[in-house]
Structures are given as C-alpha cells and as structure tokens.
Design an enzyme around this catalytic site. Structure first.
Site, PDB file in Angstrom:
ATOM      1  N   GLU A  60     -15.910 -37.508  86.856  1.00 18.14           N
ATOM      2  CA  GLU A  60     -14.983 -36.485  86.354  1.00 18.14           C
ATOM      3  C   GLU A  60     -15.263 -35.089  86.911  1.00 18.14           C
ATOM      4  OE1 GLU A  60     -16.212 -38.902  84.479  1.00 18.14           O
ATOM      5  OE2 GLU A  60     -14.432 -39.953  83.756  1.00 18.14           O
ATOM      6  N   HIS A 129     -14.791 -41.869  71.872  1.00 22.16           N
ATOM      7  CA  HIS A 129     -13.502 -41.957  72.571  1.00 22.16           C
ATOM      8  C   HIS A 129     -12.318 -41.484  71.727  1.00 22.16           C
ATOM      9  CE1 HIS A 129     -15.592 -44.113  75.655  1.00 22.16           C
ATOM     10  NE2 HIS A 129     -14.497 -44.474  76.292  1.00 22.16           N
TER      11      HIS A 129
END
Lengths: 323, 318
Positions: A60, A129
């Site tokens: 990322e 998450h």
C-alpha cells in the site's frame, strides 16, 4: 434519470472520466484482471488495458507513493486501497506526503490524485477489517476527505475528485454498494466541500454522512410516525467541512444529533457538536447528542458486531433525548 | 568532457562546500533553524551524477539536499535564502533546509521521511512511461533508507513494471550514528538489487570523474528501456549527521583518513595533473565561489520574511 446502485454509479464515474481524459488511470490491488475486490472495475481491464487499469503488488505504501509520483509529473491516477484499514500501511504517504507537498514546496507541486477506498463495519470481518477511521484522515490540512451516501453524490463527487488538482481520499462504505438511487443522466458534477440537506424537517437536526445517512433515514421514518420531523444534513465531505447548512438547520430546530459510524472519542460528532456550540450557542435548547460506535474493537460475532455499531434505534433514542 | 565543463563541475563542488561552511556558521548564529544536514565530503556524488543527466531527467533526493539543489541549477541565492526561511527562498521559506525543490529545474525535492520518496520516484517514472516520455528519474537516498520497507516496495515495483528509474544509494557508512553493518544484514547495498534481479554497480564516490562515468553508463542503460538500475556510491560525510551530532559513534582518526581523499582535493589534483586547468585558474574559481556565497548571504539577509498571507496560501490548489 436512471435508478442505479452505488457500485454502478462509482463504476460509471471512473469509466466516463477515463474515456474523457487519457491522463486518468487506475492502480491498485486486484483492480484489473480480477475486476476489483468489490467489482467496481469489472470489465475495465478488457476495455482499457493493463496500463490504464494497473494491478499492483500488495504494497500500500508503494501504491500510494507511486500514485503521488505519477500525479506530480502530470498524470491523474486513481489509486485504490482495497479497504481503509490498509490505508494505515500507507499512512506516511497519505498524510505526510500527499497532504504536504503542495504547501511545503510553496505551491510548486500539484497532486491531482484520488485515493479510493472502502470503510465501515457490518460484514463480520473482525476488528482489523471493519474500521471507520474517517476522522483521522480528516484531521490533516492539505488532504480532502469525501464520503458519499447516495449513488448520485458518489458519481458526481468522484468525477469532481478526479478533475481536482488536490489529493482526495474518497471513502466508500462496504455495505452500501447495493444501495439504489436516482442518478441524472449526463454530466452531473457535484462540488467537493458542500453539505446537503437530504431530508427536510423542523424539529431536530441530524448531522451525518455515508452509512449514517442510511440509518438516520430509517430513524426519521419512524420518528415521523410520532409526528417528529427530523432534518438530515449530509456532510458528504469531511474536509473541507461545510458547516453553513448545519448552522442554518440548527438555528431553525435548536436541537441536534450527530451520527457517525466511527468511535465517539475524538470523532466527527465531537467536531460538529463543538462547532455548533461555538457558532450557535444562543440557539441551543438541549445538549447535542452523539451517536457512534461503541468503544471496542469490532468483534466477529454478528450479534455483538451489530450491537456495537450505531443503529436506527440509537438515533431515535438520541432524538427523543434532545426533544 | 571539455575544459569548460570540467571547470563548471569544479566550481559546483567548491560552491557547495562554501555554502555548507557558511550554513554551519549561520546556524550557530541562530540565523538558520530546524534540522540541517551538511553535504561536506559527499560533493562528488551529486555533482558527478547530475552532470550525467539530460535536462529532461528528473532528480529527487532525501533531506541532505543543498548540494543536489545547486547541482540541479538552483541559484545559490535561493538556496541560502531558503535556509534562512526567507520569502525569496526556493520554497518561499516554507520548506527549509530539508525541503528544497524546483520542478522547472527538474529537481523534485528535498524529502525528509527516510525512504518515503522512493515510492514517489517509482511513480514519477511510471507517470513518464505512461506518458511515453523518454526520460529517467534519478532517485538518491542514503544507506539508512535501504532498511525500510519503502525501499523494497519501490525497487520491486520499478522492476515488475520495468520503469526508467536510476536508484542511487549514497553509502556514507552511517544511518545517523548507526554503522551500515549494525543496521543492514548485508553491507553491500548493491547486493540488495540482486534480490530484484536488477542490474547494479558499486563505485567509489570521492572521485567525481568515476561517479560521472558510472552515472552516464547507468543512465543510458535505463534510458534504453532496460528497466531500473541501482548504483551504490561509496562516500563519506566529514561533518556530523546533522548540526546537533555529538559524533560518539566514530573516531576522529577515521574522519581524518577519509579527509585525505577530499573530493575537491582529488578533483583539483586530477585537473592539474592532466593539465586541464592551472592551480591559478582553480584558485580564481575558489575565490569566485566564496564571493558568490557572500553575495548570497547578503541577498538572503536583505530578503523579506514570508507574509502572514503566505501562512495560509497553498494548502490546496482549489
């Protein structure tokens, strides 16, 4: 006018902007061959090819960093982070590079960059998450943070974001891709940084955005049965924050509830409530209430997860307290 | 390289040295604030490297950036004014020592989070390749940056996509005060490129001509479309990591030994021995450089501070 889902609206915005401007390209994990982990870019790879719908390694910081670099040299990348929870891995590049470069070098650099990502809980994905850390990102001057609640806004705001020369974090909600709504045909750009009244009312002001709109609308339907007319203000953009519609509404209703999916501490509700107190103190008829997620990491178990997330009943209870 | 070009390189190296020495004085006088990292000892690296680029090749570096800025063609006035936080500085006084940039000179900063500019360099090369440009992004960083994840993500992506980027590690033997062998599993930085199947070379960095020749070859390899290349350049900083460095981690004898191969002295000898320039010509350039730096300090001292309006300017484009 057509009635489409949030997923279709976002997909259309991307497709139309890519057709319009060859500088626009998409990069991220599984955006290409896979078609997007939330299927937003399904069909894009075959139509636009791998250079414009670029699959990346799972990295990322590298993704956001590379998108920044491409933006600096004149391209208009749309970087996708599979979820906002992974944005923490790219935190430096989002808040320390994207948000700073224009200012720190005295306006010499432009970053026409959109980081699309997905936030929110409710899908039993466990604590790592399922977060809604929108307020963290809205903390940083230099970054713009957009989080739409309707297909029309999603499409119009995303198109504006892609055309903007500023770095923008565009947060979609994981449970709202199937939400349907009317979207005007043709070009319908919606300006970034403008709040909107999503439902008019006179008795209480509900200030919210993204998923908060869905639960607040449900709450307002219930409240209407008891004769309570709630006005719902959709912030749409957290930074820059457009408070004028909020103040206007509050001066009329004198009561407010702020609804967010993130945690209450140091959150969006705290910010909005403070600003109302600062600007509208003489109009306050009741303490402003905040509805937010319980102060626990979200658990996997569905019952517990739903108990921790803000629900329409929580909004109704809060409204009844301020009335 | 002709005589004029040689003299220009010599001039740049001396100019950097004088700017850094004056910078240290101004810092001690309290006229420069914040963190400041001097390039003294490493001048041959950036000077040789940037001499080998074409004007459309981009340069991006870390926080030890004054010398790189000068090599990229930023006037010394603007460099010194930036150090002193003046409105006439290259970043209008808003960046300071660590954040100088001028995209018109294809100098993209000046980045102070260790390793964070490496993925940005990957992206610049990606953007240029996407736009069918025939240029190279030259990304400079220290040995310390090769131990952070950004380095590995950036190198990997650049190779996966065969991007036109030249990775240049200035190995000055210490990441702040921690020696390379105490922080990196391998002391050879060039070896790290092998893990990404990337061509690489390690060169001696106290000799500007060696740097120049290696850089020329590496840049042309990258420009020819063969993908990224990693160049490790062995160098040494004669001063501390930054202005507040007690230097407990190295012995003065070690510094003295390296000072014997001072890059300016090495180049001066080379120019004289090869009859490219006389000692007198070089002395004149030394004086000229001193004069330029004195004038730059006068310019910076006389320059205005940024205004309160500037405080709120450029947070956003729109």
């Amino acid at each position: 006018m057509s009635r489409i889902t949030m997923r279709e609206a976002i997909s259309q915005a991307l497709w139309e902007e890519m057709e319009r401007d060859p500088a626009v390209f998409i990069m991220g994990e599984e955006v290409g061959v896979w078609g997007g982990s939330y299927a937003v870019t399904k069909g894009f790879y075959d139509h636009f090819g791998g250079d414009r719908v670029r699959d990346t390694p799972i990295a990322e910081a590298g993704i956001v960093g590379a998108a920044i670099g491409a933006a600096l040299v004149g391209q208009r990348p749309v970087a996708e982070l599979m979820t906002i929870n992974f944005a923490f891995v790219a935190m430096d590049h989002i808040v320390n590079e994207a948000a700073k470069l224009h200012y720190m070098f005295a306006g010499q650099f432009k970053l026409p960059l959109v980081i699309r990502t997905v936030g929110g809980g409710g899908r039993q994905l466990g604590a790592t998450h399922s977060q809604t850390p929108d307020a963290i990102f809205a903390h940083f001057p230099g970054l713009k943070v957009v989080a739409p609640s309707t297909p029309e806004d999603a499409k119009g705001l995303l198109k504006s974001a892609i055309r903007s020369d500023d770095p923008i974090l565009f947060i979609e909600h994981a449970t709202m891709y199937q939400v349907r709504g009317d979207v005007a045909d043709g070009e319908n750009l919606i300006p970034i940084g403008k709040s909107k009244i999503q439902r008019p009312g006179k008795d209480v002001t509900i200030v919210t955005y993204s998923k908060g709109i869905e639960i607040s609308m449900k709450a307002a339907d219930e409240l209407a049965k008891d004769g309570v007319e709630a006005e719902i203000v959709d912030l749409r953009t957290l930074r820059p924050l457009d408070m004028e519609p909020v103040f206007e509404s509050f001066k009329k209703t004198n009561r407010a509830v702020v609804v967010e999916e993130g945690w209450k501490s140091f959150g969006v509700g705290s910010e909005i409530a403070s600003r109302i107190y600062e600007e509208c103190f003489d109009y306050v008829d009741a303490p402003i209430k905040r509805v937010a997620q319980d102060e626990v990491p979200l658990p996997y178990n569905r019952t517990l997860e739903q108990a921790a997330l803000p629900q329409a009943d929580d909004v109704i209870a809060a409204v009844k307290e301020v009335l | 390289m002709n005589k004029k070009e040689h003299l220009e390189l010599y001039h740049q190296m001396v100019l950097i040295r004088r700017v850094e020495e004056r910078g240290a004085e101004l810092y001690q006088q309290g006229k420069i604030g914040g963190f400041m990292h001097l390039y003294i000892g490493q001048e041959a690296v950036s000077t040789g490297l940037i001499a080998a680029r074409q004007s459309n090749d981009r340069v991006i570096t870390a926080y030890r950036d004054h010398g790189v800025a000068i090599n990229c063609g930023i006037p010394v006035n603007e460099v010194v004014a930036e150090l002193m936080g003046k409105a006439t500085g290259v970043s209008h006084g808003k960046g300071g020592s660590m954040h100088m940039a001028d995209p018109k000179k294809n100098f993209w900063g000046g980045h102070a989070i260790v390793g964070a500019h490496l993925p940005i360099a990957t992206g610049m090369a990606l953007g240029d390749k996407y736009g069918n440009q025939n240029n190279v992004t030259i990304c400079m960083f220290g040995d310390g940056a090769t131990n952070i994840g950004f380095f590995h993500e950036a190198l990997n992506m650049s190779k996966v996509w065969d991007l036109p980027v030249l990775w240049v590690c200035e190995n000055n033997k210490y990441g702040m005060g921690t020696a390379v062998n105490r922080a990196s599993a391998v002391s050879s930085i060039a070896m790290k490129a092998r893990g990404y199947d990337m061509p690489n070379e390690c060169v001696e960095g106290m000799d500007v001509m060696k740097v120049y020749e290696a850089a020329q070859k590496a840049i042309e390899t990258v420009r020819s479309g063969k993908g990224p290349f990693l160049l490790e350049i062995q160098t040494y900083r004669f001063r501390g990591h930054s202005m507040g460095d007690p230097e407990r981690y190295r012995k003065q004898e070690e510094v003295k030994k390296w000072e014997e191969s001072d890059p300016i002295g090495v180049y001066r000898n080379y120019l004289i021995e090869n009859k490219i320039a006389s000692a007198r010509t070089l002395d004149e350039l030394d004086e000229q450089s001193m004069d330029e730096v004195n004038k730059a300090v006068e310019f910076a001292e006389a320059s205005p501070e940024p205004t309160m309006e500037d405080l709120y300017k450029d947070v956003y484009v729109e």
